[in-house]
Scaffold this active site. Structure first.
Site, PDB file in Angstrom:
ATOM      1  N   ASN A   1     -10.023   1.930   9.303  1.00 44.13           N
ATOM      2  CA  ASN A   1      -9.179   1.615  10.454  1.00 44.13           C
ATOM      3  C   ASN A   1      -9.632   2.361  11.706  1.00 44.13           C
ATOM      4  O   ASN A   1     -10.183   1.770  12.633  1.00 44.13           O
ATOM      5  CB  ASN A   1      -7.712   1.922  10.126  1.00 44.13           C
ATOM      6  CG  ASN A   1      -6.772   1.589  11.279  1.00 44.13           C
ATOM      7  OD1 ASN A   1      -7.130   0.856  12.190  1.00 44.13           O
ATOM      8  ND2 ASN A   1      -5.584   2.129  11.265  1.00 44.13           N
TER       9      ASN A   1
ATOM     10  N   GLY B   1      -8.245   9.537   9.120  1.00 48.40           N
ATOM     11  CA  GLY B   1      -8.509   9.628  10.560  1.00 48.40           C
ATOM     12  C   GLY B   1      -9.573  10.634  10.945  1.00 48.40           C
ATOM     13  O   GLY B   1      -9.895  10.802  12.110  1.00 48.40           O
TER      14      GLY B   1
ATOM     15  N   LYS C   1       0.885  -1.168   0.000  1.00 43.19           N
ATOM     16  CA  LYS C   1       0.000   0.000   0.000  1.00 43.19           C
ATOM     17  C   LYS C   1       0.919   1.212   0.000  1.00 43.19           C
ATOM     18  O   LYS C   1       1.649   1.461   0.951  1.00 43.19           O
ATOM     19  CB  LYS C   1      -0.900  -0.011   1.229  1.00 43.19           C
ATOM     20  CG  LYS C   1      -1.817   1.190   1.290  1.00 43.19           C
ATOM     21  CD  LYS C   1      -2.963   0.949   2.280  1.00 43.19           C
ATOM     22  CE  LYS C   1      -3.910   2.126   2.258  1.00 43.19           C
ATOM     23  NZ  LYS C   1      -3.684   3.071   3.345  1.00 43.19           N
TER      24      LYS C   1
END
Lengths: 367, 260
Positions: free
Chosen positions: B208, B160, B99
């Site tokens: 995530n 995030g 990635k």
């Protein structure tokens, strides 16, 4: 252009007045905003914001978890030398202190490293006083070369250097430099640093600029609390941070919160910073900046550190020794300052895990 | 329902939910949440793995669970560093999947399109399966496709941030034009965001923070699994068209009927 240009646009006394005149209505308005700027930060560090500390802490906790997750980064300092040609009124290594001076040899460095590695550390902070002949750039580079294979992340907290010197150390594998202004009050700075190269306020002030130009990965900022009013010094630190983030956008930043600790021939703080004050400041920084790393050393007490990890702190040290050779070579030699949290690394690890956080030992690799 | 799998390079995935390993409160929690999510591809930051330590906590907890590891280059700032990191990852983790994340900006972790394209080209030539994390830039996606990447991973919102699909207009163009799988990476903060991305026609999503930082990562892993499945089924079933206007109760043209 450097931070000096920005710095000179502000006046200490005016800032102090503004901070102390903030009202609780002003503070309430800040909580309605999503983005906190420097003007808001001024309000959050004011005495008027103290009653809002729980609200600040809750918000800081949420933001920190979002950005950093449930993790705490571990690091450990290693003092290489206590030789110093500066007089700093608050420091145990000050030139006028009659202590035995010591600079670690290669064998001694490796012995200390062996001890540190056994504790599990992968991120290390090398610390020296300012003695350019004995612990100049060539000594530092040599030390980095010596230990590089054993650490994934190497930082230093040493005398300010020139840009080219930083470039040399960065190519040797240096990741971060911590350089605290101590105080942004020029006259007070002069009083506490009467002799040696450190007495040059401007050279120190522009050190982060030289680091940014050299392409360092991370710069650590801070003021030494106790020399001056912590609120005004913190505003200047935040101003410095915001200037640097805009100018050197590829660099990461961290903030530390050193409060004066007792040491031999010690100085009493001019302005005391209480535990409540420190909590307020930590949270204010987090609200100002979601991404800045906030670090808490063993200067702080057990209780404070146990709770600090919920307030916005992202990295802590443990079991630190503040004397060269303190881990294994000469454990009994004189420390730079007394640490407050004396728990072992293992105990700190358990404390962090029991509070629902993962301990991060490694978060970098050097190319 | 027919079998609806996703193929990237030599691997076939039943699950269209890819996950990450960061920000969990413990390695155990991470493992439980990933298993519950049924994710088959899990990204891991090379910088977090202690390659010299065989009992590295993260790797030990992921091994033996039918989970494919996807090392990422998080932390690098240039194409050169990325290539170096990818080679290190290939050797250490025994996978040629990478990635590609190049974010010279450590604050918002926004990807550098120029360095990413350069690195992708080199890595493809070196035999890597390249999964690049990029802005939702349709032209960049085509350029990456041209150099041979096996998928593109445009962001939904800053990493995030949990803000959801903020790049909607551009994602739609990317999905429409792409010849390689489109995986929406970054910004997905809630199962509803993931379902929405899948309804748009994304081939997969990577989540995530939203799982790791949840109060209950295991349940959140399950919620995302279900959302991704629901979104995919809805996409395949074709959503009913959205009507922008209500049908007027007094039509303006009904007089025509009277005239005829």
């Amino acid at each position: 252009m450097s931070f000096k240009n920005t710095f000179e646009k502000y006046d200490w006394d005016t800032l102090e007045k503004e901070i102390y005149e903030v009202t609780s209505q002003d503070v309430e308005k800040v909580f309605l905003k999503e983005k906190i700027d420097l003007e808001d930060f001024k309000k959050l560090i004011s005495p008027a914001a103290t009653p809002f500390i729980e609200q600040m802490a809750q918000r800081s906790n949420t933001i920190t978890k979002k950005r950093f997750g449930n993790t705490i980064q571990m690091y450990i300092p290693m003092y290489l030398s206590n030789e110093c040609q500066n007089i700093c009124t608050y420091c145990g290594f000050s030139m006028d202190n009659g202590i035995r001076r010591k600079t670690l040899s290669d064998t001694e460095i490796l012995k200390e490293v062996e001890h540190i590695k056994k504790l599990g550390y992968n991120h290390i902070l090398l610390v020296t006083g300012e003695a350019n002949k004995t612990v100049g750039v060539s000594y530092l580079k040599h030390a980095i070369d010596l230990i590089r294979s054993q650490f994934s992340n190497i930082s230093i907290e040493v005398q300010p250097l020139d840009q080219e010197e930083y470039e040399t150390l960065i190519s040797a594998g240096l990741y971060a430099v911590l350089v605290y202004q101590e105080t942004y009050h020029k006259a007070t700075y002069k009083t506490h640093h009467p002799k040696g190269r450190k007495s040059n306020f401007d050279y120190r002030l522009d050190t982060p600029d030289r680091l940014g130009k050299a392409g360092i990965h991370k710069i650590g900022l801070g003021a030494l609390f106790g020399l001056e009013d912590w609120r005004v010094d913190s505003f200047y630190t935040a101003l410095h941070l915001k200037y640097l983030q805009k100018t050197y956008w590829k660099t990461k930043y961290s903030i530390s919160f050193p409060r004066l600790r007792p040491h031999q021939g010690g100085l009493d703080p001019k302005v005391e910073m209480t535990d409540t004050d420190l909590v307020q400041l930590i949270c204010a920084y987090r609200l100002l900046d979601e991404d800045v790393e906030l670090s808490l050393s063993t200067r702080e007490s057990e209780t404070f550190r146990n709770h600090g990890i919920h307030l916005g702190i992202t990295s802590i040290s443990a079991e630190s020794k503040t004397n060269p050779g303190g881990y294994s070579v000469e454990p009994e030699s004189l420390e730079q300052f007394e640490i407050s949290d004396n728990r072992t690394t293992k105990q700190i690890k358990q404390m962090i895990q029991s509070q629902g956080y993962e301990v991060v030992w490694k978060d970098w690799f050097s190319i | 329902m027919t079998t609806d799998t996703l193929k990237i390079a030599d691997k076939t995935f039943k699950s269209r939910l890819f996950t990450g390993t960061g920000k969990f409160s413990s390695a155990n929690k991470m493992r439980e949440a990933i298993i519950a999510s049924e994710s088959e591809l899990v990204t891991v930051a090379l910088k977090r793995v202690d390659l010299e330590n065989e009992s590295d906590d993260m790797l030990v907890h992921l091994n033996g669970n039918q989970i494919n590891l996807l090392p990422n280059t998080s932390g690098v700032r240039t194409a050169k560093e990325a290539v170096f990191a990818a080679e290190l990852a290939r050797e250490a983790l025994q996978t040629n999947w990478i990635k590609l994340e190049i974010h010279p900006d450590p604050k918002y972790l926004l990807p550098d399109p120029i360095e990413t394209l350069k690195a992708a080209e080199t890595l493809v030539k070196l035999g890597f399966v390249v999964m690049p994390y990029i802005h939702a830039d349709p032209v960049l996606c085509k350029r990456l496709e041209d150099v041979g990447v096996q998928c593109v991973m445009p962001l939904g919102a800053p990493i995030g941030s949990n803000k959801g699909i903020k790049t909607l207009e551009f994602l739609e163009i990317i999905i429409e034009q792409s010849n390689v799988p489109v995986i929406v990476d970054a910004g997905i903060g809630a199962p509803s965001h993931a379902a929405f991305a899948m309804e748009l026609g994304a081939d997969a999503v990577l989540v995530n923070t939203a799982i790791a930082v949840s109060q209950n990562p295991v349940d959140m892993g399950i919620a995302f699994k279900m959302a991704v499945e629901a979104g995919r089924i809805a996409y395949n079933a074709k959503l009913a068209p959205i009507k922008n206007q209500a049908e007027a109760s007094s039509p303006l043209t009904s007089f025509l009927n009277d005239l005829n």
